[in-house]
Design a protein around this motif. Sequence first.
Motif, PDB file in Angstrom:
ATOM      1  N   PHE A 392      -8.365   1.362  -3.915  1.00  0.00           N
ATOM      2  CA  PHE A 392      -7.427   0.889  -2.890  1.00  0.00           C
ATOM      3  C   PHE A 392      -7.959  -0.380  -2.226  1.00  0.00           C
ATOM      4  CE2 PHE A 392      -6.404   1.628   1.807  1.00  0.00           C
ATOM      5  CZ  PHE A 392      -5.279   0.817   1.771  1.00  0.00           C
ATOM      6  N   TYR A 393      -9.221  -0.378  -1.820  1.00  0.00           N
ATOM      7  CA  TYR A 393      -9.810  -1.570  -1.201  1.00  0.00           C
ATOM      8  C   TYR A 393      -9.816  -2.751  -2.170  1.00  0.00           C
ATOM      9  CZ  TYR A 393     -11.514   0.695   3.068  1.00  0.00           C
ATOM     10  OH  TYR A 393     -11.606   1.315   4.289  1.00  0.00           O
ATOM     11  N   LYS A 394     -10.103  -2.466  -3.423  1.00  0.00           N
ATOM     12  CA  LYS A 394     -10.140  -3.550  -4.407  1.00  0.00           C
ATOM     13  C   LYS A 394      -8.754  -4.160  -4.593  1.00  0.00           C
ATOM     14  CE  LYS A 394     -11.707  -4.671  -9.087  1.00  0.00           C
ATOM     15  NZ  LYS A 394     -12.277  -4.129 -10.352  1.00  0.00           N
ATOM     16  N   ALA A 395      -7.709  -3.315  -4.570  1.00  0.00           N
ATOM     17  CA  ALA A 395      -6.339  -3.817  -4.744  1.00  0.00           C
ATOM     18  C   ALA A 395      -5.923  -4.703  -3.581  1.00  0.00           C
ATOM     19  CB  ALA A 395      -5.371  -2.654  -4.894  1.00  0.00           C
ATOM     20  N   THR A 396      -6.288  -4.337  -2.353  1.00  0.00           N
ATOM     21  CA  THR A 396      -5.940  -5.190  -1.210  1.00  0.00           C
ATOM     22  C   THR A 396      -6.827  -6.434  -1.165  1.00  0.00           C
ATOM     23  OG1 THR A 396      -7.442  -3.912   0.215  1.00  0.00           O
ATOM     24  CG2 THR A 396      -5.133  -3.226   0.134  1.00  0.00           C
ATOM     25  N   PRO A 403      -4.456 -11.366   1.264  1.00  0.00           N
ATOM     26  CA  PRO A 403      -5.484 -10.350   0.978  1.00  0.00           C
ATOM     27  C   PRO A 403      -6.328 -10.003   2.206  1.00  0.00           C
ATOM     28  CG  PRO A 403      -6.095 -12.470   0.042  1.00  0.00           C
ATOM     29  CD  PRO A 403      -4.692 -12.627   0.525  1.00  0.00           C
ATOM     30  N   ALA A 404      -6.674 -11.000   3.037  1.00  0.00           N
ATOM     31  CA  ALA A 404      -7.521 -10.718   4.201  1.00  0.00           C
ATOM     32  C   ALA A 404      -6.812  -9.791   5.181  1.00  0.00           C
ATOM     33  CB  ALA A 404      -7.901 -12.032   4.886  1.00  0.00           C
ATOM     34  N   LEU A 405      -5.533 -10.065   5.459  1.00  0.00           N
ATOM     35  CA  LEU A 405      -4.784  -9.233   6.390  1.00  0.00           C
ATOM     36  C   LEU A 405      -4.619  -7.820   5.851  1.00  0.00           C
ATOM     37  CD1 LEU A 405      -3.080  -8.832   8.928  1.00  0.00           C
ATOM     38  CD2 LEU A 405      -1.107  -9.722   7.655  1.00  0.00           C
TER      39      LEU A 405
END
Length: 795
Positions: A392-396, A403-405
């Motif tokens: 999940f973190y990698k996808a965002t 991406p930062a937001l």
Amino acid sequence: MTIAVLSGFGVALTAPWLQGRLPRRAGWLLILLPLALTAWFAAQLPRVAEGTTLAESVSWIPSLGIDLAFYLDGLSLTFALLISGIGAVVLLYASAYLADDPLLGRFYLYLLVFMASMLGTVLADNLITLFVFWELTSISSYLLIGFKHSYGTSRAAALQALLVTGGGGLAMLAGLVLLGQVAGTSNLSSLAASGERVRASDLYPAILGLVLVGAFAKSAQFPFHFWLPNAMEAPTPVSAYLHSATMVKAGVYLLARLSPALGGTVEWQGLVIGVGAATMVLGAYLAWQQVDLKRILAYSTISALGILVLLLGVGGALATKAALTVLVAHSLYKGALFLVAGALDHETGTRDVTQLGGLRRAMPITGAVALLAGASMAGLPPLFGFVAKEVFYKATYEAPDLPALLTALAVLSSVLTVVAAGLVALKPFFGVRAHTPRHPHEAPLRMWLGPLFLAGLSVLLGVWPALVAEYSVKPATEAVLAGPAKVELVLWPGVNPVLALSLLTLALGAGVYVFRHALLAWARRLDVGKRLGPERGYGRALDGLLRLADWQTDLLQNGYLRFYLITIVAVTVVLVGYTALAEADLSGALRAPEMRVYEGAIAVVILAATYAVTRAHSRLAAVAALGTVGYSVALLYILFGAPDLAMTQFAVETLTVFLFVLVIYRLPRFATLTSRMERWRDAVIALSAGALMTLLVLIVTADPSRAHVASFFAENSVTLAKGRNIVNVILVDFRGLDTLGEITVLAVAAAGVFALLKLRPAQARAPEARAERARTAELQAVPTAEAGADPGSGD
């Protein structure tokens, strides 16, 4: 697949009977169905992983092009395994949790109907079939949420869930119908090939908006999220099954299934990402502020559903893989934690975390399950929840837009989720032993076996993530993307920014958990949800709807027959008249009539007699004028060659006149009950209705060459009905049921008239009643007097 879906409905019908006959074994017997379904779906994993799809179709409503069609690919198989597998766990748990409930058989019925409906939803390949099963899940969930129907809160929560999800379902239906028309197909498996046509259509915004409303309402997305926490009034097995693992993910399934046709546009990404991100943060923010275990889990479920919607909005192979991984992980740990919450409530008498603590020795197995599932929820290795959070973190982190937001919002929600996991998994079992309403002890086998199995799966898949990647996540991802995808899941991704974010999440989550009391007081001062939230808007909307219903009921259902007739006639005149004037060719209809002198004279007599009926002050005069109308019509029948109709008309009119003459003497005198304006209104409506019927007759008779009814009866009267009198044949054969209905109506009316004639005012009955009572008293007094005159008699 058809048998797999329909078997649930069949077994559900036997559940109450089985529970009545075998109260201690019914749960163990009923669990065989979801276990068998799980085994069958699991057996399809290797075939589906190789790219094979299964399809079945049974003709259902051919005239509408609706088939009972089912389709099994990686996406539907993943959902089907969760539905049937967790369904087996919940059935076993419920057999102990509700063991003393006299309505347990009914509960089994509702639960199995829901399971079958949910399987039909995820396996359906026809848009309308999907909607039917979708609504069946709403109806069965209504029954399950309101299972404790003696409590007003349960009934209100069930109604709220039904209205919110059912209203969204109606919007979705409109979107699905438009989607099928634009795409040229009603099969979900074929929509991906029509994606470009759908996205290029002018109807795309309407389709997208309607479908998203349905999906968001079902999956408790903002602003429809409020129904899910309130649904915690349901028994815990319902919360574990419907509100963590299955029903609330139906909207997620719909978005995933339709993303090849609707996704990839600016509108899709803006709406889906925006709503998903808002739901993710809002659910996590509200979860850690609750004290009821089930409400903590409910709000954290809302946050997890927001994550799934957010990832589907981002799109692409990585985000889709992350969504499906989070889907599986969440179903396992959240199902286990809901069942743990139910076990705590069942054995201690409370779900309030402020009244729980130090239960690890009294409930060691339940505590171990809570620790494993809570660790997976918090994202600790080596649980599968850790793998899901990493993806999940990698996808965002690698999202193409903002991406930062997105990563910052993901970390914020995950930090608060860690706090919620601590409240559920740590607070009840560690610390100082709290006094509970009941003496705590370990839950029975059937209440900890299922949660232990789900928590064990979280451990197994965390240590061996390639198993779920190969047989579930990869085929499901390829089904969503409608193409090949490279999917790989690992427990240890190596040292990278994503791992650093995970460590930061755990550290911040632990800090918030330690200082939660001080932070909670600050957070509650900012709470404006009760005053401005969507739930308050729902309440006002429901109150407004009820007031509107009262107003329209008073207006349309006022109990006065004359108003009903006025409404029906006026609406008919407006709608039919407008259509006739707008669509019909009036050039031939409004021609000068060809009328003989005697025909005109009869018409004048009919009009004059009709006017006399409306203006008569004497009932006898009104009856005479009404008879004149009937006899004049009979003369027209004779002139136009219908002597049988004329004879019938003469007989009916004569009988009617006699009946009226016999009855009118019992009726009150004429009285004017309406104002002049009301009489003018009635006259206008009556003349409009007459003019409309005249116009319709003129239109029909304007072009005799287009009339086929008369020739049909003439040609088929002898051959089909064996009769040469066409009118009789029409009445007895072609319109036999209609004639029977008319006879029935006349018989009922005659019975009613006879009953009314038997009624007389109380004043008229009073003298006769007094005389009857006097005679009865006199007869009763005779034996007494005789007995008193001869006391020594032996008779």
